[in-house]
Scaffold this active site. Structure first.
Site, PDB file in Angstrom:
ATOM      1  CG  ASP A 161      -1.656   1.040  12.753  1.00  0.00           C
ATOM      2  OD1 ASP A 161      -1.589  -0.118  12.385  1.00  0.00           O
ATOM      3  OD2 ASP A 161      -1.381   1.419  14.040  1.00  0.00           O
ATOM      4  N   GLY A 166      -6.005  -3.865   9.957  1.00  0.00           N
ATOM      5  CA  GLY A 166      -6.369  -4.938  10.619  1.00  0.00           C
ATOM      6  C   GLY A 166      -7.718  -4.915  11.556  1.00  0.00           C
ATOM      7  NE  ARG A 167      -6.073  -1.376  15.294  1.00  0.00           N
ATOM      8  CZ  ARG A 167      -5.592  -0.038  15.646  1.00  0.00           C
ATOM      9  NH1 ARG A 167      -5.929   0.619  16.520  1.00  0.00           N
ATOM     10  NH2 ARG A 167      -4.566   0.420  14.828  1.00  0.00           N
ATOM     11  CG  HIS A 195      -3.622  -5.683   5.436  1.00  0.00           C
ATOM     12  ND1 HIS A 195      -3.171  -4.959   6.126  1.00  0.00           N
ATOM     13  CD2 HIS A 195      -3.687  -6.994   6.119  1.00  0.00           C
ATOM     14  CE1 HIS A 195      -2.886  -5.437   7.188  1.00  0.00           C
ATOM     15  NE2 HIS A 195      -2.958  -6.634   7.471  1.00  0.00           N
ATOM     16  CD  GLU A 207      10.348  -3.258  14.425  1.00  0.00           C
ATOM     17  OE1 GLU A 207      10.165  -2.484  13.446  1.00  0.00           O
ATOM     18  OE2 GLU A 207      11.679  -3.105  14.709  1.00  0.00           O
ATOM     19  CD1 TRP A 250      10.568  -8.682   8.782  1.00  0.00           C
ATOM     20  CD2 TRP A 250       9.477  -9.917   7.683  1.00  0.00           C
ATOM     21  NE1 TRP A 250      10.732  -8.136   7.536  1.00  0.00           N
ATOM     22  CE2 TRP A 250      10.090  -9.185   6.781  1.00  0.00           C
ATOM     23  CE3 TRP A 250       8.868 -11.145   6.677  1.00  0.00           C
ATOM     24  CZ2 TRP A 250       9.962  -9.167   5.197  1.00  0.00           C
ATOM     25  CZ3 TRP A 250       8.841 -11.250   5.340  1.00  0.00           C
ATOM     26  CH2 TRP A 250       9.462 -10.247   4.656  1.00  0.00           C
ATOM     27  NE  ARG A 286       1.373  -6.875  11.626  1.00  0.00           N
ATOM     28  CZ  ARG A 286       0.579  -5.917  11.379  1.00  0.00           C
ATOM     29  NH1 ARG A 286      -0.275  -6.072  10.501  1.00  0.00           N
ATOM     30  NH2 ARG A 286       0.771  -4.717  12.079  1.00  0.00           N
ATOM     31  CG  LEU A 294       4.340  12.257  -5.395  1.00  0.00           C
ATOM     32  CD1 LEU A 294       4.040  12.957  -4.358  1.00  0.00           C
ATOM     33  CD2 LEU A 294       3.009  11.286  -5.375  1.00  0.00           C
ATOM     34  NE  ARG A 325       2.294   1.263  18.818  1.00  0.00           N
ATOM     35  CZ  ARG A 325       1.537   0.616  19.620  1.00  0.00           C
ATOM     36  NH1 ARG A 325       1.048   1.142  20.680  1.00  0.00           N
ATOM     37  NH2 ARG A 325       0.779  -0.222  18.787  1.00  0.00           N
TER      38      ARG A 325
HETATM   39  C1  IPE Z   1       3.508   0.418  11.855  1.00  0.00           C
HETATM   40  O1  IPE Z   1       2.184  -0.273  12.251  1.00  0.00           O
HETATM   41  C2  IPE Z   1       3.825  -0.108  10.432  1.00  0.00           C
HETATM   42  C3  IPE Z   1       2.964   0.073   9.472  1.00  0.00           C
HETATM   43  C4  IPE Z   1       1.993   0.896   9.386  1.00  0.00           C
HETATM   44  C5  IPE Z   1       3.683  -0.480   8.101  1.00  0.00           C
HETATM   45  P1  IPE Z   1       2.151  -1.252  13.111  1.00  0.00           P
HETATM   46  O2  IPE Z   1       0.812  -1.896  13.419  1.00  0.00           O
HETATM   47  O3  IPE Z   1       3.250  -2.438  12.724  1.00  0.00           O
HETATM   48  O4  IPE Z   1       2.823  -0.752  14.621  1.00  0.00           O
HETATM   49  P2  IPE Z   1       2.688  -1.207  16.010  1.00  0.00           P
HETATM   50  O5  IPE Z   1       3.432  -2.594  15.928  1.00  0.00           O
HETATM   51  O6  IPE Z   1       1.254  -1.132  16.422  1.00  0.00           O
HETATM   52  O7  IPE Z   1       3.337  -0.214  16.673  1.00  0.00           O
HETATM   53  C1  IPE Z   2      -1.077  -1.355   9.096  1.00  0.00           C
HETATM   54  O1  IPE Z   2      -2.359  -1.876   9.530  1.00  0.00           O
HETATM   55  C2  IPE Z   2      -0.781  -2.061   7.706  1.00  0.00           C
HETATM   56  C3  IPE Z   2       0.569  -2.884   8.248  1.00  0.00           C
HETATM   57  C4  IPE Z   2       1.384  -2.927   9.058  1.00  0.00           C
HETATM   58  C5  IPE Z   2       1.151  -3.773   7.036  1.00  0.00           C
HETATM   59  P1  IPE Z   2      -2.214  -3.050  10.720  1.00  0.00           P
HETATM   60  O2  IPE Z   2      -2.383  -4.375   9.947  1.00  0.00           O
HETATM   61  O3  IPE Z   2      -1.141  -2.552  11.778  1.00  0.00           O
HETATM   62  O4  IPE Z   2      -3.651  -2.865  11.365  1.00  0.00           O
HETATM   63  P2  IPE Z   2      -4.170  -2.784  12.762  1.00  0.00           P
HETATM   64  O5  IPE Z   2      -3.082  -1.851  13.541  1.00  0.00           O
HETATM   65  O6  IPE Z   2      -3.570  -4.195  13.235  1.00  0.00           O
HETATM   66  O7  IPE Z   2      -5.595  -2.530  12.923  1.00  0.00           O
HETATM   67 MG    MG Z   3      -1.088  -1.571  13.553  1.00  0.00          MG
END
Ligand code: IPE
Ligand code: IPE
Ligand code: MG
Length: 225
Positions: free
Chosen positions: A12, A15-16, A29, A59, A61, A63, A123, A179
């Site tokens: 995770d 994006g940030r 990404h 979840e 989707w 986005r 692996l 979480r």
């Molecule tokens: C969890 O990250 C899913 C993946 C890393 C693929 P999210 O960024 O979607 O989780 P939430 O929505 O913040 O809990």
């Molecule tokens: C996790 O990074 C990758 C995917 C869910 C595909 P995020 O895209 O959720 O990044 P943040 O949490 O928005 O920074």
């Molecule tokens: Mg995220």
């Protein structure tokens, strides 16, 4: 104490990281994907046998369409460009999640990649794609009912996508968020959990090694003393 056999990672923070460093979530990404390769390599080096990566949740989707399209393109190019090398390095690929929602072309590349790597033993790389733990459990219960199996821990375990795979010993979530986001709720019931502050594109082999070393020092009780 011993090293983990199975490591699961919620990657995770892409994006940030992208917004902060390149002013675009998608570039986060892209950079995150480079880290995936490094962490696979490092897992082999550290003798990990199973690595599960959460790449796309049921979840996700929600986005914006353009971000989803970018992620699908990244997945496609990963399959095209990296699979041969992974196969050569002894990696076996397994997908967990409901692939029916993906474009046909991606479904067939995923199938062929799994087939190509089927004999490998170094692996097992488990990619969670359109994965959601709640859907997985509901499907498992459906299967048990259809097959008129007894309801017990063993029949549930055997009806999950992760059938035959030991539970993760260790879960790492990057991105400074504490979480589980619908990831492996059944399978993580006794895993050691490490929440890491760094965003996924900043998570490096040293950070990984640090967590692995900390894991080794933990006394796991499983309810015992
Ligand atoms: C969890 O990250 C899913 C993946 C890393 C693929 P999210 O960024 O979607 O989780 P939430 O929505 O913040 O809990
Ligand atoms: C996790 O990074 C990758 C995917 C869910 C595909 P995020 O895209 O959720 O990044 P943040 O949490 O928005 O920074
Ligand atoms: Mg995220």
């Amino acid at each position: 104490m011993s090293s983990p056999k199975h490591v699961a990672i919620i990657m995770d923070g892409n994006g940030r990281w992208g917004l902060k460093n390149k002013k675009s979530r998608n570039l986060g990404h892209k950079t995150g994907l480079k880290k995936v390769e490094k962490i696979i390599k490092s897992s082999i080096k550290n003798n990990i046998k199973y690595l599960t990566l959460y790449a796309f949740s049921t979840e996700n989707w929600k986005r914006p369409k353009l971000e989803i399209q970018f992620l699908l393109n990244l997945l496609e190019s990963f399959l095209k460009e990296k699979i041969e090398k992974l196969v050569k390095n002894g990696v076996k690929l397994k997908i967990i999640g409901d692939l029916k929602k993906f474009p046909k072309k991606i479904q067939s590349s995923l199938k062929s990649a799994q087939k190509k790597s089927d004999k490998n033993k170094k692996l097992l790389l488990i990619l969670a794609l359109n994965y959601g733990s709640k859907n997985e459990l509901v499907n498992a219960i459906r299967k048990i009912k259809e097959k008129k199996m007894k309801i017990n821990k063993s029949s549930v375990t055997k009806s999950l996508y992760t059938k035959g795979i030991p539970n993760p010993d260790l879960l790492i979530r990057t991105g400074n968020t504490n979480r589980l986001s619908n990831f492996l709720l059944w399978q993580l019931s006794y895993s050691e959990i490490f929440f890491v502050k760094k965003m996924w594109p900043d998570f490096n082999e040293r950070d990984y090694k640090n967590v692995l070393d900390k894991f080794k020092k933990i006394k796991r009780n499983f309810g015992n003393i």
